[in-house]
Design an enzyme around this catalytic site. Structure first.
Site, PDB file in Angstrom:
ATOM      1  N   SER A 142       0.867  -1.190   0.000  1.00 34.56           N
ATOM      2  CA  SER A 142       0.000   0.000   0.000  1.00 34.56           C
ATOM      3  C   SER A 142       0.897   1.232   0.000  1.00 34.56           C
ATOM      4  O   SER A 142       2.086   1.128   0.366  1.00 34.56           O
ATOM      5  CB  SER A 142      -0.860  -0.017   1.273  1.00 34.56           C
ATOM      6  N   TYR A 155      -1.829  -1.198  10.378  1.00 31.15           N
ATOM      7  CA  TYR A 155      -1.940  -1.403   8.928  1.00 31.15           C
ATOM      8  C   TYR A 155      -0.661  -0.938   8.233  1.00 31.15           C
ATOM      9  O   TYR A 155      -0.096  -1.649   7.402  1.00 31.15           O
ATOM     10  CB  TYR A 155      -3.163  -0.643   8.402  1.00 31.15           C
TER      11      TYR A 155
HETATM   12  N1  LIG Z   1      -8.729  -0.338  -1.244  1.00 35.26           N
HETATM   13  C1  LIG Z   1      -7.640   0.386  -1.035  1.00 35.26           C
HETATM   14  O1  LIG Z   1      -7.714   1.622  -0.982  1.00 35.26           O
HETATM   15  C2  LIG Z   1      -6.294  -0.271  -0.868  1.00 35.26           C
HETATM   16  C3  LIG Z   1      -5.161   0.536  -0.911  1.00 35.26           C
HETATM   17  C4  LIG Z   1      -3.904  -0.049  -0.733  1.00 35.26           C
HETATM   18  C5  LIG Z   1      -3.787  -1.409  -0.537  1.00 35.26           C
HETATM   19  N2  LIG Z   1      -4.906  -2.185  -0.507  1.00 35.26           N
HETATM   20  C6  LIG Z   1      -4.726  -3.624  -0.269  1.00 35.26           C
HETATM   21  O2  LIG Z   1      -5.299  -4.363  -1.327  1.00 35.26           O
HETATM   22  C7  LIG Z   1      -5.745  -5.633  -0.837  1.00 35.26           C
HETATM   23  C8  LIG Z   1      -7.193  -5.856  -1.269  1.00 35.26           C
HETATM   24  O3  LIG Z   1      -8.006  -4.870  -0.651  1.00 35.26           O
HETATM   25  P1  LIG Z   1      -9.433  -4.404  -1.193  1.00 35.26           P
HETATM   26  O4  LIG Z   1      -9.410  -2.937  -1.264  1.00 35.26           O
HETATM   27  O5  LIG Z   1      -9.819  -5.196  -2.384  1.00 35.26           O
HETATM   28  O6  LIG Z   1     -10.332  -4.764   0.079  1.00 35.26           O
HETATM   29  P2  LIG Z   1     -11.537  -5.800   0.254  1.00 35.26           P
HETATM   30  O7  LIG Z   1     -11.940  -5.696   1.660  1.00 35.26           O
HETATM   31  O8  LIG Z   1     -12.545  -5.545  -0.821  1.00 35.26           O
HETATM   32  O9  LIG Z   1     -10.855  -7.205  -0.046  1.00 35.26           O
HETATM   33  C9  LIG Z   1     -10.034  -7.865   0.871  1.00 35.26           C
HETATM   34  C10 LIG Z   1     -10.395  -9.333   0.827  1.00 35.26           C
HETATM   35  O10 LIG Z   1      -9.508 -10.053   1.701  1.00 35.26           O
HETATM   36  C11 LIG Z   1     -10.282 -11.058   2.335  1.00 35.26           C
HETATM   37  N3  LIG Z   1      -9.663 -11.499   3.585  1.00 35.26           N
HETATM   38  C12 LIG Z   1      -9.529 -10.813   4.749  1.00 35.26           C
HETATM   39  N4  LIG Z   1      -8.968 -11.579   5.685  1.00 35.26           N
HETATM   40  C13 LIG Z   1      -8.723 -12.791   5.108  1.00 35.26           C
HETATM   41  C14 LIG Z   1      -8.160 -13.997   5.571  1.00 35.26           C
HETATM   42  N5  LIG Z   1      -7.736 -14.137   6.848  1.00 35.26           N
HETATM   43  N6  LIG Z   1      -8.069 -15.045   4.718  1.00 35.26           N
HETATM   44  C15 LIG Z   1      -8.506 -14.921   3.436  1.00 35.26           C
HETATM   45  N7  LIG Z   1      -9.047 -13.798   2.933  1.00 35.26           N
HETATM   46  C16 LIG Z   1      -9.162 -12.748   3.773  1.00 35.26           C
HETATM   47  C17 LIG Z   1     -11.616 -10.373   2.611  1.00 35.26           C
HETATM   48  O11 LIG Z   1     -12.646 -11.313   2.876  1.00 35.26           O
HETATM   49  C18 LIG Z   1     -11.829  -9.582   1.332  1.00 35.26           C
HETATM   50  O12 LIG Z   1     -12.569 -10.295   0.366  1.00 35.26           O
HETATM   51  C19 LIG Z   1      -5.533  -5.609   0.679  1.00 35.26           C
HETATM   52  O13 LIG Z   1      -4.335  -6.269   0.995  1.00 35.26           O
HETATM   53  C20 LIG Z   1      -5.425  -4.120   0.979  1.00 35.26           C
HETATM   54  O14 LIG Z   1      -4.699  -3.857   2.156  1.00 35.26           O
HETATM   55  C21 LIG Z   1      -6.150  -1.651  -0.681  1.00 35.26           C
END
Ligand SMILES: NC(=O)c1ccc[n+]([C@@H]2O[C@H](COP(=O)([O-])OP(=O)(O)OC[C@H]3O[C@@H](n4cnc5c(N)ncnc54)[C@H](O)[C@@H]3O)[C@@H](O)[C@H]2O)c1
Length: 258
Positions: A142, A155
């Site tokens: 991130s 985080y």
């Molecule tokens: N959305 C943003 O702004 C953003 C920015 C930077 C990084 N990210 C990173 O991108 C990745 C995806 O995030 P997103 O935005 O799609 O969020 P999201 O919440 O839509 O997706 C995250 C997914 O991870 C799954 N998950 C959580 N804990 C888990 C576990 N123990 N085992 C298996 N699956 C699990 C959740 O059920 C969910 O479907 C994450 O690692 C997040 O930190 C997101």
């Protein structure tokens, strides 16, 4: 939009968090480019839609569980015969609160899912790629892994750790032809951002104003789309990126160019 290439034809890719925003778009991008996918997420996390795509095997599992990772690897071998790529995408935001008030159990959980989950994935799936002398791993960090983030200490720490894990794995696995990269998105339009916005809003700051402030903090003036992150991940999984390893790549509308 241009037609996707066949850049992942014949490749078998494991994607965690595959029911979420970025995960589901990564799975879609991979199958559109000719890949086969083992899609893993927690029970009830929206895997159904992803599972209905051609070339996808969906599996419920928790990335913090060694036994679940072993099931995922076995499913990839049973269904498709090998593994060529791994996307450690599952992640949680944890609490949005000052460090001195941060609940200890939540700190542990964020580190468990975001760091141990990524480490376990590389540890358990990595040997299949090392044995065949080829493969690509993409880990979701991130912009909060490239600098501090107020009220998101666990985080931010976890995403810094993902970059450290990725670079270490890239060095260890390079002699066997396996590439490892981290991607570092800015705010992306998914459930995770809705949750962060909800926790940040107050009587003085409504949701609309806050979304506008967040968008304005990104030089390109908007949130990223999950498919835009999925496209970068698919590029990194493909042979088009064959000399790219050990990088932590911002996809952030120039947010970290400052
Ligand atoms: N959305 C943003 O702004 C953003 C920015 C930077 C990084 N990210 C990173 O991108 C990745 C995806 O995030 P997103 O935005 O799609 O969020 P999201 O919440 O839509 O997706 C995250 C997914 O991870 C799954 N998950 C959580 N804990 C888990 C576990 N123990 N085992 C298996 N699956 C699990 C959740 O059920 C969910 O479907 C994450 O690692 C997040 O930190 C997101």
């Amino acid at each position: 939009m241009s037609e996707p290439s066949n850049a992942l034809a014949g490749k078998v890719i494991i994607v965690t968090g595959a029911g979420g925003g970025i995960g589901s778009e990564t799975v879609r991008g991979a199958v559109d480019r000719g890949g086969s996918v083992v899609a893993m997420d927690l029970a009830g996390a929206g895997l159904d839609q992803t599972a209905s795509l051609d070339g996808v095997v969906a599996l419920e599992g928790d990335v913090t569980s060694t036994a679940d990772w072993e099931r995922v690897l076995a499913a990839a071998i049973d269904s498709f015969g090998t593994v060529d790529g791994l996307v450690n995408n599952a992640g949680i935001e944890g609490a949005i609160t000052p460090l001195i008030e941060y609940p200890e159990a939540m700190f542990d959980r964020v580190l468990d899912v975001n760091v141990k989950g990524v480490w376990l994935g590389m540890k358990i799936v990595g040997p299949t790629m090392l044995d065949k002398g080829a493969g690509a791993i993409v880990n979701l960090a991130s912009v909060a892994g490239l600098g501090g983030a107020s009220n998101l200490s666990a985080y931010s720490a976890s995403k810094h750790a993902v970059i450290g894990l990725s670079k270490s794995a890239a060095l260890e696995m390079a002699p066997s032809g396996v590439r490892v990269n981290a991607v570092c998105p800015s705010p992306i339009d998914t459930r995770m951002m809705r949750s962060l916005e909800e926790s940040m809003k107050s009587d003085d700051l409504d949701l609309d104003t806050m979304q506008q402030l967040i968008a304005a903090s990104i030089p390109l003036g908007r949130y990223g789309q999950p498919s835009e992150v999925g496209d970068l991940i698919c590029f990194l999984l493909s042979d088009d990126a064959k000399f790219l390893s050990g990088a932590a790549i911002p996809i952030d509308g120039a947010m970290k160019a400052r």
